[in-house]
Design a protein around this motif. Sequence first.
Motif, PDB file in Angstrom:
ATOM      1  N   SER A 165      32.510 -77.498  33.921  1.00  0.00           N
ATOM      2  CA  SER A 165      31.158 -77.371  34.431  1.00  0.00           C
ATOM      3  C   SER A 165      30.802 -76.008  34.118  1.00  0.00           C
ATOM      4  CB  SER A 165      31.439 -77.567  36.123  1.00  0.00           C
ATOM      5  OG  SER A 165      29.969 -77.393  36.617  1.00  0.00           O
ATOM      6  N   SER A 225      26.996 -73.806  34.849  1.00  0.00           N
ATOM      7  CA  SER A 225      25.650 -73.707  35.763  1.00  0.00           C
ATOM      8  C   SER A 225      24.416 -73.572  34.891  1.00  0.00           C
ATOM      9  CB  SER A 225      25.899 -72.476  36.370  1.00  0.00           C
ATOM     10  OG  SER A 225      25.537 -71.105  35.732  1.00  0.00           O
ATOM     11  N   ALA A 226      23.386 -74.012  35.310  1.00  0.00           N
ATOM     12  CA  ALA A 226      22.022 -73.988  34.510  1.00  0.00           C
ATOM     13  C   ALA A 226      21.794 -72.685  33.940  1.00  0.00           C
ATOM     14  CB  ALA A 226      20.828 -74.317  35.458  1.00  0.00           C
ATOM     15  N   ARG A 268      24.093 -72.220  30.772  1.00  0.00           N
ATOM     16  CA  ARG A 268      23.737 -73.069  29.931  1.00  0.00           C
ATOM     17  C   ARG A 268      22.438 -72.305  29.090  1.00  0.00           C
ATOM     18  NH1 ARG A 268      24.313 -79.187  29.506  1.00  0.00           N
ATOM     19  NH2 ARG A 268      26.398 -79.481  30.784  1.00  0.00           N
ATOM     20  N   GLU A 269      21.733 -71.489  30.025  1.00  0.00           N
ATOM     21  CA  GLU A 269      20.421 -70.663  29.190  1.00  0.00           C
ATOM     22  C   GLU A 269      21.115 -69.807  28.610  1.00  0.00           C
ATOM     23  OE1 GLU A 269      17.857 -69.523  32.319  1.00  0.00           O
ATOM     24  OE2 GLU A 269      17.364 -71.650  32.821  1.00  0.00           O
ATOM     25  N   GLU A 299      22.560 -70.878  25.380  1.00  0.00           N
ATOM     26  CA  GLU A 299      21.523 -71.336  24.314  1.00  0.00           C
ATOM     27  C   GLU A 299      21.002 -70.172  23.698  1.00  0.00           C
ATOM     28  OE1 GLU A 299      17.555 -74.170  23.919  1.00  0.00           O
ATOM     29  OE2 GLU A 299      18.565 -74.003  25.891  1.00  0.00           O
TER      30      GLU A 299
END
Length: 363
Positions: free
Chosen positions: A331, A333-334, A337-338, A341
């Motif tokens: 997992s 987190s948001a 992921r940012e 990216e």
Amino acid sequence: MGARGTAVLSPRALNRALLSRQLLLGRVDLGVAEATEHLFGLNAQDPDLAYFALWNRLERFAVQDLTVAIERGVLVRSTMMRATQHLMSAADFRLVRPVLAPLLRRVQRNAFGGRTTGVDLGELVADAAELLDGGGVLTRPELGRALARTRPGADAQALGWTVQYLLALVHPAPSGTWGKRGATPFAVFPGVPEAATADDVRELIRRYLAAFGPATVADARTWSGVSGLREVFEQLRPELRTYTDEAGRELFDLPDHEIPSPDLPAPVRLLAEFDATLLAHADRTRVMTEPIRRQVCQGAAVAATVLVDGTVAATWTKDRTGVLTVAPLRSISAAGREAIEAEAVRLLEFAAPGAVHDVRFSG
């Protein structure tokens, strides 16, 4: 505290120590040769891997910086740790190659002994050195065929590979530079002793600990492929600091290398395939859980990985169209992921300046 008052290091403490020494807690201002020596070599099984390794670690790094160092012979590519391709400084190659000689002889015997039965390996190496005398360069297939001409019935391919293991050869530029693949060229590297001294082996261990410590004897053996290291660690014991891990294993380290706080933040990093951070220890739980290790390390392959908070959270692949795909293994987190990216876009801009960049998550 562990037995006899020895400090116990948690996996997170070992993680931060490893990331610090591998320059992964923050990019640093070093030149390519100095950084490669600090890291004690870069995996170079594919020519681009060393470039990604330095991009992950240096504040200012361009493809040309490493290419020039390889072209000038400041850094050399050869068969080294674990009998795999690495890039090292010329000085470190002269130190490391003799220590690895018994390993490389064993690899030759196991892989090609049956195909070189009846061949005098001493004469083979001497003939190969003569063919490459005076700075000559031949590819492995060319050298194998040349050696087979005076050995009727011999397996030319096996002869070429045998020489790669038994002679101190390097692969000169353009081999090993960005995007340059093809038949492996051979050149004899001057000034490499035929055998290592006891001091050489001890220095190899000191350098390993500086780049990857604290570590166990088994860790050093896993990284190098060299056997018989327990006696060497015992010789060094009076000058080393010792710890234990949570499983009770004894860890060795250099006394002047501090263990950073386990609470230090660790930035997202996209490591290329075979990055030494994942391969330098028998117990890899300091960088990834065992279930994740089984997905990252499959057979001889080691996937490109994404570190989040210092440990492997995903793998990544990049295709020829400029699409970088991240495959989470746990997992994320948001915010994670940012960060992934943003770092992936920077990697794509480094690898293909001016191209259209696309970062995707597979799950």
